[in-house]
Motif scaffolding. Structure first.
Motif, PDB file in Angstrom:
ATOM      1  N   ASP A 101       0.936  -1.278   0.173  1.00 17.22           N
ATOM      2  CA  ASP A 101       0.162   0.082   0.053  1.00 17.22           C
ATOM      3  C   ASP A 101       0.932   1.263   0.214  1.00 17.22           C
ATOM      4  O   ASP A 101       1.544   1.553   1.005  1.00 17.22           O
ATOM      5  CB  ASP A 101      -0.973  -0.019   1.275  1.00 17.22           C
ATOM      6  N   PRO A 102       0.930   1.683  -1.001  1.00 17.64           N
ATOM      7  CA  PRO A 102       1.937   3.041  -1.309  1.00 17.64           C
ATOM      8  C   PRO A 102       1.420   4.127  -0.538  1.00 17.64           C
ATOM      9  O   PRO A 102       2.094   5.113  -0.493  1.00 17.64           O
ATOM     10  CB  PRO A 102       2.068   3.325  -2.675  1.00 17.64           C
ATOM     11  N   VAL A 103       0.062   4.255  -0.183  1.00 15.05           N
ATOM     12  CA  VAL A 103      -0.373   5.456   0.193  1.00 15.05           C
ATOM     13  C   VAL A 103      -0.262   5.602   1.960  1.00 15.05           C
ATOM     14  O   VAL A 103       0.460   6.415   2.411  1.00 15.05           O
ATOM     15  CB  VAL A 103      -2.064   5.468   0.024  1.00 15.05           C
ATOM     16  N   ASP A 104      -0.472   4.303   2.500  1.00 12.69           N
ATOM     17  CA  ASP A 104      -0.095   4.208   3.843  1.00 12.69           C
ATOM     18  C   ASP A 104       1.445   3.779   4.170  1.00 12.69           C
ATOM     19  O   ASP A 104       1.761   3.751   5.171  1.00 12.69           O
ATOM     20  CB  ASP A 104      -1.010   3.180   4.414  1.00 12.69           C
ATOM     21  N   ARG A 105       1.896   3.321   3.212  1.00 10.70           N
ATOM     22  CA  ARG A 105       3.213   2.862   3.259  1.00 10.70           C
ATOM     23  C   ARG A 105       3.613   1.668   4.034  1.00 10.70           C
ATOM     24  O   ARG A 105       4.185   1.716   5.122  1.00 10.70           O
ATOM     25  CB  ARG A 105       4.187   3.970   3.829  1.00 10.70           C
ATOM     26  N   VAL A 106       2.708   0.703   3.956  1.00 11.03           N
ATOM     27  CA  VAL A 106       2.667  -0.536   4.645  1.00 11.03           C
ATOM     28  C   VAL A 106       2.712  -1.845   3.540  1.00 11.03           C
ATOM     29  O   VAL A 106       2.186  -1.698   2.536  1.00 11.03           O
ATOM     30  CB  VAL A 106       1.405  -0.497   5.445  1.00 11.03           C
ATOM     31  N   ALA A 107       3.066  -2.880   4.011  1.00  8.85           N
ATOM     32  CA  ALA A 107       2.997  -3.941   3.134  1.00  8.85           C
ATOM     33  C   ALA A 107       2.682  -5.256   4.035  1.00  8.85           C
ATOM     34  O   ALA A 107       2.941  -5.287   5.324  1.00  8.85           O
ATOM     35  CB  ALA A 107       4.461  -4.448   2.603  1.00  8.85           C
ATOM     36  N   GLY A 158      16.331   1.868  12.856  1.00  7.00           N
ATOM     37  CA  GLY A 158      15.979   0.944  13.779  1.00  7.00           C
ATOM     38  C   GLY A 158      16.003  -0.490  13.142  1.00  7.00           C
ATOM     39  O   GLY A 158      16.295  -0.588  11.904  1.00  7.00           O
ATOM     40  N   VAL A 159      15.661  -1.346  13.983  1.00  9.47           N
ATOM     41  CA  VAL A 159      15.659  -2.873  13.619  1.00  9.47           C
ATOM     42  C   VAL A 159      14.319  -3.327  13.336  1.00  9.47           C
ATOM     43  O   VAL A 159      13.155  -2.553  13.206  1.00  9.47           O
ATOM     44  CB  VAL A 159      16.330  -3.484  14.597  1.00  9.47           C
ATOM     45  N   THR A 160      14.102  -4.548  13.074  1.00  9.44           N
ATOM     46  CA  THR A 160      12.787  -5.185  13.001  1.00  9.44           C
ATOM     47  C   THR A 160      11.595  -4.607  13.902  1.00  9.44           C
ATOM     48  O   THR A 160      10.565  -4.387  13.384  1.00  9.44           O
ATOM     49  CB  THR A 160      12.827  -6.703  12.656  1.00  9.44           C
ATOM     50  N   GLN A 161      11.980  -4.570  15.021  1.00 10.77           N
ATOM     51  CA  GLN A 161      10.886  -4.216  16.054  1.00 10.77           C
ATOM     52  C   GLN A 161      10.186  -2.757  15.639  1.00 10.77           C
ATOM     53  O   GLN A 161       9.042  -2.541  15.944  1.00 10.77           O
ATOM     54  CB  GLN A 161      11.616  -4.005  17.380  1.00 10.77           C
ATOM     55  N   ASN A 162      11.072  -2.031  15.093  1.00  9.68           N
ATOM     56  CA  ASN A 162      10.669  -0.642  14.744  1.00  9.68           C
ATOM     57  C   ASN A 162       9.583  -0.373  13.292  1.00  9.68           C
ATOM     58  O   ASN A 162       9.199   0.473  13.139  1.00  9.68           O
ATOM     59  CB  ASN A 162      11.702   0.354  14.509  1.00  9.68           C
ATOM     60  N   PHE A 163       9.739  -1.526  12.604  1.00  9.19           N
ATOM     61  CA  PHE A 163       9.021  -1.505  11.559  1.00  9.19           C
ATOM     62  C   PHE A 163       7.948  -2.744  11.385  1.00  9.19           C
ATOM     63  O   PHE A 163       7.284  -2.782  10.256  1.00  9.19           O
ATOM     64  CB  PHE A 163      10.163  -1.787  10.235  1.00  9.19           C
ATOM     65  N   VAL A 164       7.734  -3.474  12.349  1.00  9.99           N
ATOM     66  CA  VAL A 164       6.405  -4.379  12.126  1.00  9.99           C
ATOM     67  C   VAL A 164       5.305  -3.677  13.123  1.00  9.99           C
ATOM     68  O   VAL A 164       5.404  -3.528  14.341  1.00  9.99           O
ATOM     69  CB  VAL A 164       7.025  -5.830  12.926  1.00  9.99           C
ATOM     70  N   LEU A 165       4.252  -3.623  12.419  1.00 14.03           N
ATOM     71  CA  LEU A 165       2.996  -3.101  12.940  1.00 14.03           C
ATOM     72  C   LEU A 165       2.221  -3.991  13.444  1.00 14.03           C
ATOM     73  O   LEU A 165       1.339  -3.985  14.600  1.00 14.03           O
ATOM     74  CB  LEU A 165       2.258  -2.009  11.765  1.00 14.03           C
ATOM     75  N   GLY A 166       2.030  -5.164  12.738  1.00 11.99           N
ATOM     76  CA  GLY A 166       0.907  -6.182  13.315  1.00 11.99           C
ATOM     77  C   GLY A 166       1.420  -7.576  12.758  1.00 11.99           C
ATOM     78  O   GLY A 166       2.154  -7.750  11.808  1.00 11.99           O
ATOM     79  N   LEU A 167       1.068  -8.482  13.492  1.00  7.95           N
ATOM     80  CA  LEU A 167       1.373  -9.966  13.158  1.00  7.95           C
ATOM     81  C   LEU A 167       0.054 -10.858  13.202  1.00  7.95           C
ATOM     82  O   LEU A 167      -0.776 -10.663  14.199  1.00  7.95           O
ATOM     83  CB  LEU A 167       2.447 -10.572  14.190  1.00  7.95           C
ATOM     84  N   GLU A 168      -0.215 -11.604  12.249  1.00 13.31           N
ATOM     85  CA  GLU A 168      -1.097 -12.998  12.626  1.00 13.31           C
ATOM     86  C   GLU A 168      -0.197 -14.056  12.964  1.00 13.31           C
ATOM     87  O   GLU A 168       0.712 -14.191  12.234  1.00 13.31           O
ATOM     88  CB  GLU A 168      -1.852 -13.213  11.194  1.00 13.31           C
ATOM     89  N   VAL A 169      -0.733 -14.632  13.984  1.00 15.63           N
ATOM     90  CA  VAL A 169       0.252 -15.475  14.598  1.00 15.63           C
ATOM     91  C   VAL A 169      -0.374 -16.678  15.020  1.00 15.63           C
ATOM     92  O   VAL A 169      -1.720 -16.727  15.314  1.00 15.63           O
ATOM     93  CB  VAL A 169       1.084 -15.243  15.883  1.00 15.63           C
ATOM     94  N   GLY A 181      -1.558  -4.391  14.334  1.00 15.22           N
ATOM     95  CA  GLY A 181      -2.550  -4.172  13.090  1.00 15.22           C
ATOM     96  C   GLY A 181      -1.793  -3.526  12.105  1.00 15.22           C
ATOM     97  O   GLY A 181      -0.427  -3.530  11.965  1.00 15.22           O
ATOM     98  N   ARG A 182      -2.568  -2.522  11.514  1.00 17.74           N
ATOM     99  CA  ARG A 182      -1.828  -1.386  10.454  1.00 17.74           C
ATOM    100  C   ARG A 182      -1.714  -0.165  11.309  1.00 17.74           C
ATOM    101  O   ARG A 182      -0.987   0.565  10.478  1.00 17.74           O
ATOM    102  CB  ARG A 182      -2.840  -1.248   9.285  1.00 17.74           C
TER     103      ARG A 182
END
Length: 483
Positions: A101-107, A158-169, A181-182
Motif C-alpha cells: 500500500d503506497p499510500v499508507d506505506r505498509v506491506a 531501527g531494527v525489525t521491532q521498529n518496522f513491524v506494525l502487526g502480526l497474525e500468529v 494491526g496496521r
C-alpha cells in the motif's frame, strides 16, 4: 509417546502427504542452521496457510511432540535447530507478498518472503524496507521477526521491532490471533512487541504487516582506511558525537579485508588495519554537507585514505564486499564461529583490544566485521573442526568474548538472538526472578517450555544438553523408530 508412524499420519492429515518430509536423506537439510549446533528432527512440515500451521501445532500438542519453527535456516544462534527432535515447521512455502500500500506505506507479507525481495517489490512505488541483515537475499521476514533482526542500515532507522506494525500468529496453544494491526500507535499491552524477538518460543507468525519508507533521494558512501582498529573505533564515536547519525557505519579489520579482496576485489586497501564504510542519505544538499563532516572527522582520527564512491556501481561494489565478508572468510579457514554481542560505542576500542588479547592467548585467529555505529560486534573465530578439541576451544573462546561484552556494559545479542548457544549466559545479566518472569510470558501464549522451541533462550531444561550428539544416532535409526 507417539510412534513415528502415528506422528507422520497426523502431519499428513494436517498438511497433505507432499508437504511432509521424513526420509533421513531429506531431513539432513534441516539438522542445522548457521551455527555449529546439529540435531535431526523426526519430521519437517511445510504448511501453506495459517490454517495448516494451526492444524500442525494442534496435532503435535495432542501427541506431546516438540515443535521448532524455522524460516530460511540462516540463523546464527541455533534457534532453528530441533533441540529435542520432534517436528520442524518450515514457513518456506508461505512466501507471498499479499499487499503493498503506497499510500499508507505498509506491506502485508507471509513469513517466507525473503527480506530483499520485499524491498525489490516495494521499489516500484519508491519505497523500501529498512532492516537489511547481511543474509537479506536469503533470510525471511518470519525469521527476522523471531530474532528481531538488524543489519547495516539500522543505525539511524531501527531494527525489525521498529518496522513491524502487526502480526497474525498461530500461538503455541494452536490459536490464530492478531497482535497489533496496521496502525502505528496501538493501545494496551504490546503483545506484538513481546512476540518480536521471542525466537519461536511463543508461536509462529503467519502474516506480517510492516512499515515501508521512501527511498532516499540522495546517498553518499565513503570508505575510510585506518592503520589500526582502535583508530577506526575512535572515529565512530567522534562522528556521532558531532551530531551525525549515518544511515550505516560498518567496520572490517585486516583479516576481513584480506578475505574480501581475495573473493570480490572491491578495492579495500590491503595495507589497512581496518576500514570504515559510512553511508549518509537524505536530501542532496544535506547529504553533501554531512559527508564532508564525516570525511574530516575520519582524517582527524588518523585515516590514511577516505574515498567517496563515485557511482552507484562503485557503491554497490563496496557494499557487496561488506555483505559478503563473512562467507568470504572460508578462504582463510575451513570453519568460523560468529559471536554476536553489543557494547557501548565509547567502549569499542577497549573491547577490540581485549578481543585481540583473547585471540593471542587462545591461538585462534579472530576476524572482526561489525555494525560499528551501534556497537554490535561480530568477532569471527576461525578454526578447523577436524582438529581434535577445536570446537571446544572455539566455544570457550566465544564465551570469553561474550563475558568481555557484558563486563564492558554491553549485552549478549544485537540481532542474532540467544537461541541455544547463549542461553546459559543469561544469568550474567538477569537474576532468577527476572528469568522466571520472562518465562511466565510463555503461558500467555499457551507455550510449554518443553514443547515449543525447547532449549532456547532460557538456561537449563531437561534433555537440553544432547543437541550435538543426536545427529549420528539419528542417522542409524530406522523409519519406525519411536519418537
Amino acid at each position: 509417546m507417539a510412534t513415528r508412524r502415528e506422528l507422520l499420519a497426523a502431519l499428513r492429515a494436517a498438511v497433505g502427504e507432499a508437504a511432509v518430509v521424513w526420509r533421513p536423506e531429506e531431513l539432513a537439510t534441516y539438522e542445522f542452521d548457521g551455527t555449529v549446533e546439529r540435531s535431526v528432527p523426526h519430521a519437517v512440515v511445510l504448511p501453506a496457510t495459517a490454517g495448516e500451521v494451526q492444524a500442525v501445532v494442534r496435532a503435535c500438542a495432542g501427541l506431546g511432540v516438540p515443535i521448532t519453527p524455522r524460516g530460511a535456516g540462516t540463523g546464527l544462534s541455533g534457534g532453528a535447530v530441533a533441540a529435542k527432535r520432534g517436528v520442524v515447521v518450515s514457513t518456506a512455502r508461505m512466501r507471498r507478498i499479499l499487499e503493498i500500500d503506497p499510500v499508507d506505506r505498509v506491506a502485508v507479507v507471509e513469513p517466507g518472503v525473503a527480506n530483499l525481495e520485499l524491498s525489490r517489490q516495494a521499489a516500484r512505488y519508491g519505497l523500501f524496507y529498512p532492516p537489511d541483515p547481511s543474509s537479506q537475499a536469503a533470510c525471511t521476514i518470519g525469521g527476522n521477526v523471531a530474532e528481531n533482526a538488524g543489519g547495516p542500515h539500522c543505525l539511524a532507522l531501527g531494527v525489525t521491532q521498529n518496522f513491524v506494525l502487526g502480526l497474525e500468529v498461530v500461538t503455541a496453544a494452536g490459536e490464530v490471533r492478531w497482535l497489533g494491526g496496521r496502525s502505528p500507535d496501538p493501545f494496551g499491552y504490546d503483545l506484538r512487541g513481546a512476540f518480536i524477538g521471542s525466537e519461536g518460543t511463543l508461536g509462529i507468525a503467519t502474516k506480517v504487516v510492516v512499515r515501508l519508507l521512501p527511498v532516499p533521494p540522495a546517498v553518499v558512501t565513503l570508505l575510510a582506511a585506518f592503520p589500526t582498529v582502535e583508530q577506526a573505533c575512535d572515529a565512530v564515536s567522534s562522528i556521532i558525537a558531532r551530531g551525525i547519525v549515518p544511515a550505516a557505519m560498518e567496520m572490517m579489520d585486516r583479516l576481513c579485508i584480506e578475505a574480501v579482496e581475495a573473493r570480490f576485489a572491491v578495492g579495500y586497501p590491503m595495507d589497512a588495519g581496518a576500514v570504515l564504510l559510512v553511508e549518509v542519505d537524505g536530501l542532496a544538499e544535506e547529504v553533501e554537507g554531512e559527508a564532508g563532516k564525516v570525511r574530516a572527522e575520519c582524517l582527524e582520527r588518523g585515516a590514511t585514505v577516505v574515498r567517496v564512491a563515485a557511482s552507484d556501481e562503485e557503491r554497490a561494489l563496496l557494499w557487496k564486499g561488506r555483505k559478503g565478508a563473512i562467507p568470504a572468510l572460508g578462504r582463510l579457514a575451513p570453519n568460523y564461529y560468529i559471536v554476536d554481542g553489543v557494547v557501548p560505542r565509547s567502549r569499542l576500542a577497549s573491547v577490540m583490544e581485549r578481543v585481540g588479547a583473547i585471540s593471542a592467548r587462545s591461538g585462534l585467529r579472530i576476524a572482526n566485521v561489525f555494525h560499528a555505529g551501534d556497537g554490535n560486534l561480530h568477532p569471527l573465530i576461525l578454526f578447523d573442526e577436524r582438529e581434535p578439541g577445536a570446537a571446544e576451544r572455539v566455544l570457550a573462546t566465544a564465551a570469553e568474548i561474550m563475558r568481555v561484552c557484558v563486563e564492558e556494559g554491553g549485552t549478549l545479542s544485537g540481532e542474532h538472538g540467544i537461541g541455544a548457544e547463549k542461553r546459559e549466559f543469561m544469568p550474567w545479566l538477569f537474576g532468577a526472578a527476572d528469568l522466571e518472569n520472562m518465562g511466565r510470558l510463555r503461558g500467555v501464549f499457551g507455550a510449554d517450555a518443553a514443547r515449543f522451541n525447547p532449549c532456547k533462550v532460557f538456561p537449563g531444561g531437561t534433555g537440553c544438553g544432547e543437541m550435538g550428539s543426536h545427529a549420528s544416532a539419528v542417522r542409524a535409526a530406522g523409519p519406525d523408530a519411536y519418537v
